[in-house]
Design an enzyme around this catalytic site. Structure first.
Site, PDB file in Angstrom:
ATOM      1  N   GLY A  11       0.566  -1.232  -0.145  1.00  0.00           N
ATOM      2  CA  GLY A  11       0.014  -0.016   0.033  1.00  0.00           C
ATOM      3  C   GLY A  11       0.976   1.155  -0.271  1.00  0.00           C
ATOM      4  O   GLY A  11       1.964   1.103   0.750  1.00  0.00           O
ATOM      5  N   ARG A  72       1.103  -4.615  -4.896  1.00  0.00           N
ATOM      6  CA  ARG A  72       0.762  -6.453  -4.189  1.00  0.00           C
ATOM      7  C   ARG A  72       1.415  -7.680  -5.259  1.00  0.00           C
ATOM      8  O   ARG A  72       0.295  -7.505  -5.697  1.00  0.00           O
ATOM      9  CB  ARG A  72      -0.463  -6.349  -3.318  1.00  0.00           C
ATOM     10  N   ASP A 103       5.285  -4.781   6.146  1.00  0.00           N
ATOM     11  CA  ASP A 103       5.469  -6.184   6.556  1.00  0.00           C
ATOM     12  C   ASP A 103       5.903  -6.568   5.358  1.00  0.00           C
ATOM     13  O   ASP A 103       6.210  -7.887   5.237  1.00  0.00           O
ATOM     14  CB  ASP A 103       4.645  -5.924   7.528  1.00  0.00           C
ATOM     15  N   THR A 125       4.145   2.361   5.620  1.00  0.00           N
ATOM     16  CA  THR A 125       3.212   2.174   5.098  1.00  0.00           C
ATOM     17  C   THR A 125       2.195   3.541   6.438  1.00  0.00           C
ATOM     18  O   THR A 125       2.642   3.890   7.215  1.00  0.00           O
ATOM     19  CB  THR A 125       3.407   0.802   5.787  1.00  0.00           C
ATOM     20  N   ASP A 127       0.348   2.102   8.843  1.00  0.00           N
ATOM     21  CA  ASP A 127      -0.341   1.684   9.693  1.00  0.00           C
ATOM     22  C   ASP A 127       0.443   1.824  10.790  1.00  0.00           C
ATOM     23  O   ASP A 127       0.096   1.498  12.347  1.00  0.00           O
ATOM     24  CB  ASP A 127      -0.105   0.654   9.068  1.00  0.00           C
ATOM     25  N   ASP A 129       2.761  -0.136  11.995  1.00  0.00           N
ATOM     26  CA  ASP A 129       2.395  -1.511  12.355  1.00  0.00           C
ATOM     27  C   ASP A 129       4.405  -1.851  11.904  1.00  0.00           C
ATOM     28  O   ASP A 129       4.119  -3.537  12.179  1.00  0.00           O
ATOM     29  CB  ASP A 129       1.586  -2.496  12.009  1.00  0.00           C
ATOM     30  N   ARG A 171      -5.458  -1.963   9.314  1.00  0.00           N
ATOM     31  CA  ARG A 171      -5.336  -3.199   8.667  1.00  0.00           C
ATOM     32  C   ARG A 171      -4.967  -3.986  10.245  1.00  0.00           C
ATOM     33  O   ARG A 171      -6.603  -3.888  10.958  1.00  0.00           O
ATOM     34  CB  ARG A 171      -3.899  -3.459   8.493  1.00  0.00           C
TER      35      ARG A 171
END
Ligand code: F6P
Length: 319
Positions: A11, A72, A103, A125, A127, A129, A171
């Site tokens: 993304g 992706r 990730d 990202t 996120d 994360d 996510r």
């Protein structure tokens, strides 16, 4: 080291362009040639790449998205796919790649390195994360977008005395919801890392209305479930006038914040210098304000948890 490549994968996130620009200009400054791979691993597999000059990365610093494109890619998950991609790089004399992504993209980087290509990762990202770094490139811009949305929801929520439920991305991670919820003053923040009890949530919303709160903002991380379903339950169980917004991909776009531009530029410089010094299989991140190199296997092998003290503070301040 004569030739490297740079690509974005997974993304997109605001600040990816700033990272590409820095990779290209630092490398050229160091006398290293740079190639840009289009559309992430898909472009590596299809041999879709172009030589980049300093001028190729002009006028992109302030733009969201990634001018190289991203994807992706399923075929890269197969050994045959990776072998073909690695051969494409070797044929062009590309010895190292800077891979900007989340990730899954960093897991791909580790696998690519097993085929004899030097790789360095940058955390790209919204996120936030990725294990080992306090911030990922794009997170700051995304949470600013979310806070802007919360501010706007407050205006209308206050006028009508409503409960506003806002679903945000992330996510399986609650970083966006938690941080934007704290900064935006959300009454309730639902994240997958903390137990969510919807009956409790309804009771709290009813009580705060009884205690004089005119309106409430509920921020829901997408990993918890659908805000639409949660909003329906709130309306049914509390009788409060409730509306739902799903912010969606608006969170992924926009001009990168100052923080993201500086993070991207600084980490990218480290990535290029690492490849030149013969260092690979690391991810550059930021820890307590300093640039750190994290072993790629550690970054992809650990799940990043949330900062519970931030969650606790957000809850305390929303009383
Ligand atoms: O990883 C970034 C992210 O925006 C997540 O927050 C979200 O779940 C996902 O990507 C959306 O993916 P797509 O852009 O493929 O719909």
């Amino acid at each position: 080291l004569k030739r490297i490549a740079v690509m974005t994968s997974g993304g997109d996130s605001p600040g990816m362009n700033a990272a590409i620009r820095a990779v290209v200009r630092v490398a050229i400054h160091e006398g290293v040639e740079v190639w840009g791979i289009y559309n992430g691993y898909a472009g590596m597999y299809e041999d879709n790449m172009v030589k980049l000059e300093s001028r190729s990365v002009g006028d992109i610093l302030h733009r969201g998205g990634t001018f190289l494109g991203t994807a992706r890619c399923e075929i890269f998950k197969t050994l045959e796919g990776r072998q073909k991609a690695a051969e494409n790089l070797k044929r062009r004399g590309i010895e190292g790649v800077v891979i900007i992504g989340g990730d899954g993209s960093l897991t791909g980087a580790q696998l690519l390195s097993e085929l004899g290509i030097a790789v360095v990762g940058l955390p790209g990202t919204i996120d936030n994360d990725i294990w080992g770094t306090d911030y990922t490139i794009g997170f700051d811009t995304a949470i600013n977008t979310v806070v802007e949305a919360i501010n706007k929801l407050r205006d209308t929520a206050s006028s009508h005395g409503r409960v506003m439920v806002l679903e945000v991305m992330g996510r399986n991670s609650g970083w966006i919801a938690m941080t934007a919820g704290l900064a935006g003053g959300a009454e309730q923040i639902l994240i997958p890392e903390m137990t969510v009890n919807l009956d409790d949530l309804c009771t709290k919303l009813s009580k705060s209305r009884d205690a004089g709160k005119k309106y409430s903002i509920v921020v829901v991380a997408e990993g918890v479930g659908s805000a639409v379903t949660i909003g329906e339950k709130i309306a049914k169980d509390t009788g409060l006038d409730t509306r739902v917004s799903v912010l969606g991909h608006i969170q992924r776009g926009g001009s990168p914040s100052v923080f993201d531009r500086i993070l991207a530029s600084t980490l990218a410089e480290h990535a290029v210098m690492a490849l030149i010094s013969g260092i690979s299989n690391v991810l550059f991140g930021s820890k307590n304000g300093a640039v750190v190199a994290i072993d790629l296997v550690d970054a992809i092998g650990h799940k990043r948890t949330i900062d519970t003290s931030t969650f606790r503070l957000a809850t305390l301040l929303s009383k």
